[in-house]
Design a protein around this motif. Structure first.
Motif, PDB file in Angstrom:
ATOM      1  N   SER A 111       0.853  -1.188   0.000  1.00  0.00           N
ATOM      2  CA  SER A 111       0.000   0.000   0.000  1.00  0.00           C
ATOM      3  C   SER A 111       0.891   1.240   0.000  1.00  0.00           C
ATOM      4  CB  SER A 111      -0.907   0.006   1.241  1.00  0.00           C
ATOM      5  OG  SER A 111      -1.736   1.139   1.244  1.00  0.00           O
ATOM      6  N   VAL A 112       0.674   2.113  -0.969  1.00  0.00           N
ATOM      7  CA  VAL A 112       1.483   3.322  -1.103  1.00  0.00           C
ATOM      8  C   VAL A 112       0.555   4.530  -1.145  1.00  0.00           C
ATOM      9  CG1 VAL A 112       3.173   4.563  -2.491  1.00  0.00           C
ATOM     10  CG2 VAL A 112       3.250   2.061  -2.374  1.00  0.00           C
ATOM     11  N   ALA A 113       0.820   5.483  -0.260  1.00  0.00           N
ATOM     12  CA  ALA A 113      -0.024   6.671  -0.166  1.00  0.00           C
ATOM     13  C   ALA A 113       0.171   7.569  -1.385  1.00  0.00           C
ATOM     14  CB  ALA A 113       0.302   7.442   1.106  1.00  0.00           C
ATOM     15  N   PRO A 114      -0.897   8.214  -1.829  1.00  0.00           N
ATOM     16  CA  PRO A 114      -0.804   9.064  -3.017  1.00  0.00           C
ATOM     17  C   PRO A 114      -0.134  10.405  -2.738  1.00  0.00           C
ATOM     18  CG  PRO A 114      -3.014   9.156  -2.120  1.00  0.00           C
ATOM     19  CD  PRO A 114      -2.275   8.128  -1.319  1.00  0.00           C
ATOM     20  N   THR A 115       0.419  10.989  -3.788  1.00  0.00           N
ATOM     21  CA  THR A 115       0.897  12.362  -3.767  1.00  0.00           C
ATOM     22  C   THR A 115      -0.138  13.231  -4.471  1.00  0.00           C
ATOM     23  OG1 THR A 115       3.211  11.656  -3.820  1.00  0.00           O
ATOM     24  CG2 THR A 115       2.750  13.927  -4.497  1.00  0.00           C
ATOM     25  N   VAL A 116      -0.451  14.381  -3.882  1.00  0.00           N
ATOM     26  CA  VAL A 116      -1.528  15.224  -4.404  1.00  0.00           C
ATOM     27  C   VAL A 116      -0.979  16.603  -4.755  1.00  0.00           C
ATOM     28  CG1 VAL A 116      -3.793  16.248  -3.951  1.00  0.00           C
ATOM     29  CG2 VAL A 116      -3.223  14.003  -3.007  1.00  0.00           C
ATOM     30  N   ARG A 117      -1.373  17.096  -5.922  1.00  0.00           N
ATOM     31  CA  ARG A 117      -0.972  18.436  -6.355  1.00  0.00           C
ATOM     32  C   ARG A 117      -2.166  19.111  -7.013  1.00  0.00           C
ATOM     33  NH1 ARG A 117       1.507  19.800 -11.553  1.00  0.00           N
ATOM     34  NH2 ARG A 117       2.124  21.982 -11.516  1.00  0.00           N
ATOM     35  N   ILE A 118      -2.425  20.353  -6.621  1.00  0.00           N
ATOM     36  CA  ILE A 118      -3.522  21.129  -7.204  1.00  0.00           C
ATOM     37  C   ILE A 118      -2.932  22.295  -7.986  1.00  0.00           C
ATOM     38  CG2 ILE A 118      -5.621  22.451  -6.760  1.00  0.00           C
ATOM     39  CD1 ILE A 118      -5.961  21.013  -4.157  1.00  0.00           C
ATOM     40  N   TYR A 119      -3.443  22.510  -9.181  1.00  0.00           N
ATOM     41  CA  TYR A 119      -3.004  23.658  -9.964  1.00  0.00           C
ATOM     42  C   TYR A 119      -4.178  24.173 -10.799  1.00  0.00           C
ATOM     43  CZ  TYR A 119      -2.504  20.177 -13.714  1.00  0.00           C
ATOM     44  OH  TYR A 119      -2.716  19.176 -14.619  1.00  0.00           O
ATOM     45  N   SER A 120      -4.077  25.432 -11.198  1.00  0.00           N
ATOM     46  CA  SER A 120      -5.122  26.039 -12.017  1.00  0.00           C
ATOM     47  C   SER A 120      -4.751  25.932 -13.489  1.00  0.00           C
ATOM     48  CB  SER A 120      -5.320  27.507 -11.625  1.00  0.00           C
ATOM     49  OG  SER A 120      -4.143  28.246 -11.886  1.00  0.00           O
ATOM     50  N   THR A 121      -5.771  25.916 -14.328  1.00  0.00           N
ATOM     51  CA  THR A 121      -5.556  25.843 -15.769  1.00  0.00           C
ATOM     52  C   THR A 121      -6.689  26.566 -16.470  1.00  0.00           C
ATOM     53  OG1 THR A 121      -5.094  24.348 -17.615  1.00  0.00           O
ATOM     54  CG2 THR A 121      -6.810  23.683 -16.076  1.00  0.00           C
ATOM     55  N   THR A 122      -6.519  26.807 -17.738  1.00  0.00           N
ATOM     56  CA  THR A 122      -7.549  27.495 -18.503  1.00  0.00           C
ATOM     57  C   THR A 122      -8.695  26.539 -18.800  1.00  0.00           C
ATOM     58  OG1 THR A 122      -5.881  28.897 -19.544  1.00  0.00           O
ATOM     59  CG2 THR A 122      -8.036  28.787 -20.611  1.00  0.00           C
ATOM     60  N   PRO A 123      -9.913  26.892 -18.423  1.00  0.00           N
ATOM     61  CA  PRO A 123     -11.049  25.988 -18.648  1.00  0.00           C
ATOM     62  C   PRO A 123     -11.467  25.988 -20.110  1.00  0.00           C
ATOM     63  CG  PRO A 123     -11.822  28.021 -17.685  1.00  0.00           C
ATOM     64  CD  PRO A 123     -10.320  28.123 -17.725  1.00  0.00           C
ATOM     65  N   PRO A 124     -12.100  24.907 -20.557  1.00  0.00           N
ATOM     66  CA  PRO A 124     -12.656  24.917 -21.908  1.00  0.00           C
ATOM     67  C   PRO A 124     -13.838  25.882 -21.961  1.00  0.00           C
ATOM     68  CG  PRO A 124     -13.363  22.959 -20.720  1.00  0.00           C
ATOM     69  CD  PRO A 124     -12.350  23.646 -19.844  1.00  0.00           C
ATOM     70  N   ALA A 125     -14.293  26.185 -23.128  1.00  0.00           N
ATOM     71  CA  ALA A 125     -15.426  27.104 -23.261  1.00  0.00           C
ATOM     72  C   ALA A 125     -16.612  26.545 -22.483  1.00  0.00           C
ATOM     73  CB  ALA A 125     -15.781  27.276 -24.737  1.00  0.00           C
ATOM     74  N   GLY A 126     -17.088  27.325 -21.537  1.00  0.00           N
ATOM     75  CA  GLY A 126     -18.183  26.860 -20.698  1.00  0.00           C
ATOM     76  C   GLY A 126     -18.766  27.994 -19.891  1.00  0.00           C
ATOM     77  N   SER A 127     -19.444  27.616 -18.830  1.00  0.00           N
ATOM     78  CA  SER A 127     -20.141  28.622 -18.034  1.00  0.00           C
ATOM     79  C   SER A 127     -19.318  29.148 -16.874  1.00  0.00           C
ATOM     80  CB  SER A 127     -21.452  28.024 -17.495  1.00  0.00           C
ATOM     81  OG  SER A 127     -21.187  26.852 -16.728  1.00  0.00           O
ATOM     82  N   HIS A 128     -18.084  28.616 -16.683  1.00  0.00           N
ATOM     83  CA  HIS A 128     -17.258  29.049 -15.551  1.00  0.00           C
ATOM     84  C   HIS A 128     -15.935  29.610 -16.058  1.00  0.00           C
ATOM     85  CE1 HIS A 128     -19.975  27.287 -12.619  1.00  0.00           C
ATOM     86  NE2 HIS A 128     -20.012  26.202 -13.368  1.00  0.00           N
ATOM     87  N   PRO A 129     -15.431  30.638 -15.388  1.00  0.00           N
ATOM     88  CA  PRO A 129     -14.186  31.279 -15.847  1.00  0.00           C
ATOM     89  C   PRO A 129     -12.910  30.632 -15.323  1.00  0.00           C
ATOM     90  CG  PRO A 129     -15.124  32.543 -14.048  1.00  0.00           C
ATOM     91  CD  PRO A 129     -16.089  31.422 -14.323  1.00  0.00           C
ATOM     92  N   ALA A 130     -13.028  29.694 -14.393  1.00  0.00           N
ATOM     93  CA  ALA A 130     -11.823  29.122 -13.781  1.00  0.00           C
ATOM     94  C   ALA A 130     -11.953  27.604 -13.677  1.00  0.00           C
ATOM     95  CB  ALA A 130     -11.590  29.726 -12.396  1.00  0.00           C
ATOM     96  N   MET A 131     -10.793  26.945 -13.631  1.00  0.00           N
ATOM     97  CA  MET A 131     -10.779  25.486 -13.467  1.00  0.00           C
ATOM     98  C   MET A 131      -9.554  25.071 -12.664  1.00  0.00           C
ATOM     99  SD  MET A 131     -11.254  22.416 -16.268  1.00  0.00           S
ATOM    100  CE  MET A 131      -9.621  22.422 -16.991  1.00  0.00           C
ATOM    101  N   LEU A 132      -9.755  24.153 -11.746  1.00  0.00           N
ATOM    102  CA  LEU A 132      -8.672  23.574 -10.954  1.00  0.00           C
ATOM    103  C   LEU A 132      -8.513  22.111 -11.333  1.00  0.00           C
ATOM    104  CD1 LEU A 132      -9.378  25.012  -7.377  1.00  0.00           C
ATOM    105  CD2 LEU A 132      -7.715  25.832  -9.055  1.00  0.00           C
ATOM    106  N   VAL A 133      -7.275  21.643 -11.262  1.00  0.00           N
ATOM    107  CA  VAL A 133      -6.969  20.241 -11.516  1.00  0.00           C
ATOM    108  C   VAL A 133      -6.324  19.665 -10.267  1.00  0.00           C
ATOM    109  CG1 VAL A 133      -5.690  18.591 -12.928  1.00  0.00           C
ATOM    110  CG2 VAL A 133      -6.634  20.657 -13.975  1.00  0.00           C
ATOM    111  N   CYS A 134      -6.859  18.556  -9.802  1.00  0.00           N
ATOM    112  CA  CYS A 134      -6.258  17.833  -8.676  1.00  0.00           C
ATOM    113  C   CYS A 134      -5.586  16.590  -9.248  1.00  0.00           C
ATOM    114  CB  CYS A 134      -7.321  17.448  -7.650  1.00  0.00           C
ATOM    115  SG  CYS A 134      -6.651  16.580  -6.208  1.00  0.00           S
ATOM    116  N   ARG A 135      -4.265  16.597  -9.260  1.00  0.00           N
ATOM    117  CA  ARG A 135      -3.517  15.460  -9.787  1.00  0.00           C
ATOM    118  C   ARG A 135      -3.099  14.567  -8.622  1.00  0.00           C
ATOM    119  NH1 ARG A 135       2.567  14.891 -11.703  1.00  0.00           N
ATOM    120  NH2 ARG A 135       2.441  12.831 -12.641  1.00  0.00           N
ATOM    121  N   VAL A 136      -3.528  13.318  -8.670  1.00  0.00           N
ATOM    122  CA  VAL A 136      -3.221  12.351  -7.618  1.00  0.00           C
ATOM    123  C   VAL A 136      -2.403  11.241  -8.272  1.00  0.00           C
ATOM    124  CG1 VAL A 136      -4.182  10.876  -5.826  1.00  0.00           C
ATOM    125  CG2 VAL A 136      -5.441  12.914  -6.571  1.00  0.00           C
ATOM    126  N   TYR A 137      -1.205  10.977  -7.782  1.00  0.00           N
ATOM    127  CA  TYR A 137      -0.328  10.039  -8.466  1.00  0.00           C
ATOM    128  C   TYR A 137       0.553   9.260  -7.499  1.00  0.00           C
ATOM    129  CZ  TYR A 137       2.910  14.003  -7.922  1.00  0.00           C
ATOM    130  OH  TYR A 137       3.664  15.041  -7.403  1.00  0.00           O
TER     131      TYR A 137
END
Length: 249
Positions: A108-134
């Motif tokens: 069992s190996v615990a995950p590493t987590v990183r959050i960063y912002s990125t440009t969202p695709p065309a949609g109803s919200h101006p911002a998007m966050l990505v949670c990368r778990v690896y």
């Protein structure tokens, strides 16, 4: 959180002669420790080409080349050889499968987590966050978003678990949102390696892209100052009639 697992035990015997390679592999393919769920496979290769294979699921040798067909016919005609290779499923595979299955299930190996912002695709919200778990194991994991302590169920997309190499996995979860002043957004990860959910907060003070731009700008500013200072010294020395490149001891 355990899931169906499949591994491959691979053992190779190699002989070479005259620049060509002859080798034999033995494989135990399985998804449980039950004998019925184990397949024993013995393959023979010459010059990188498999020419004969025995599979416990088939119960006999099968040839894939002209030489392999003749070899398979000869070996299949020998009851003692067929009995010997059939016995390898239990004698060779069963104990090794049991040991490797338990080792893998208890790993069992615990995950590493990183959050960063990125440009969202065309949609109803101006911002998007990505949670990368690896870099986690086992495969099963749950990733969710919290906004001021409440789980977010809309505008969230999460990938399937993807193989990361060396037994590890990774997963990405996206949150499209409209920022609010003073809010707290977090990525929550639940996994077998964790005694309690791992919550990582998003720090909106400065995105990675902004930090990179700042670092580049600062480097440019320092370089500009150094060049300006060198130019000023050159000008002053020249104005005095001195060799600007002379070293003063």
């Amino acid at each position: 959180m355990a899931s169906s697992l499949t591994w491959l035990l691979l053992f190779i015997t190699v002989h070479s002669a005259g620049g060509f390679m002859y080798y034999m592999t033995q494989r135990c393919v399985f998804n449980s420790t039950e004998l019925k769920d184990i397949e024993y496979i013995m393959s023979y290769y010459y010059d990188k080409l498999e020419y004969t294979r025995f599979s416990s699921s088939v119960g006999k040798f099968v040839g894939y080349t002209e030489l392999g067909v003749k070899t398979a016919e000869q070996w299949n005609s020998d009851p003692s050889k067929i009995a010997m290779v059939n016995a390898q499923k239990e004698a060779y595979c069963l104990n090794n499968v049991g040991l490797n299955y338990q080792v893998a299930l208890t790993k069992s190996v615990a995950p590493t987590v990183r959050i960063y912002s990125t440009t969202p695709p065309a949609g109803s919200h101006p911002a998007m966050l990505v949670c990368r778990v690896y870099d986690f194991y086992p495969k099963t994991i749950k990733v969710s978003w919290l906004r001021d302590g409440q789980e977010v169920t809309s505008d969230v997309t999460t990938t399937d678990e993807m193989e990361d190499g060396d037994w590890y996995y990774q997963v990405h979860s996206n949150l499209e949102y409209t920022p609010r002043s003073g809010e707290k957004i977090s990525c929550m990860v639940e996994h077998a390696s964790l005694k309690e959910p791992l919550i990582t907060d998003w720090n909106p003070s400065m995105s990675e892209a902004e930090r990179n731009k700042l670092a580049i700008g600062a480097s440019g500013l320092i370089l500009g100052l150094v060049l300006s200072l060198a130019g000023f010294i050159y000008y002053k020395r020249k104005a005095r009639g001195q060799n600007p490149f002379r070293t003063v001891l």
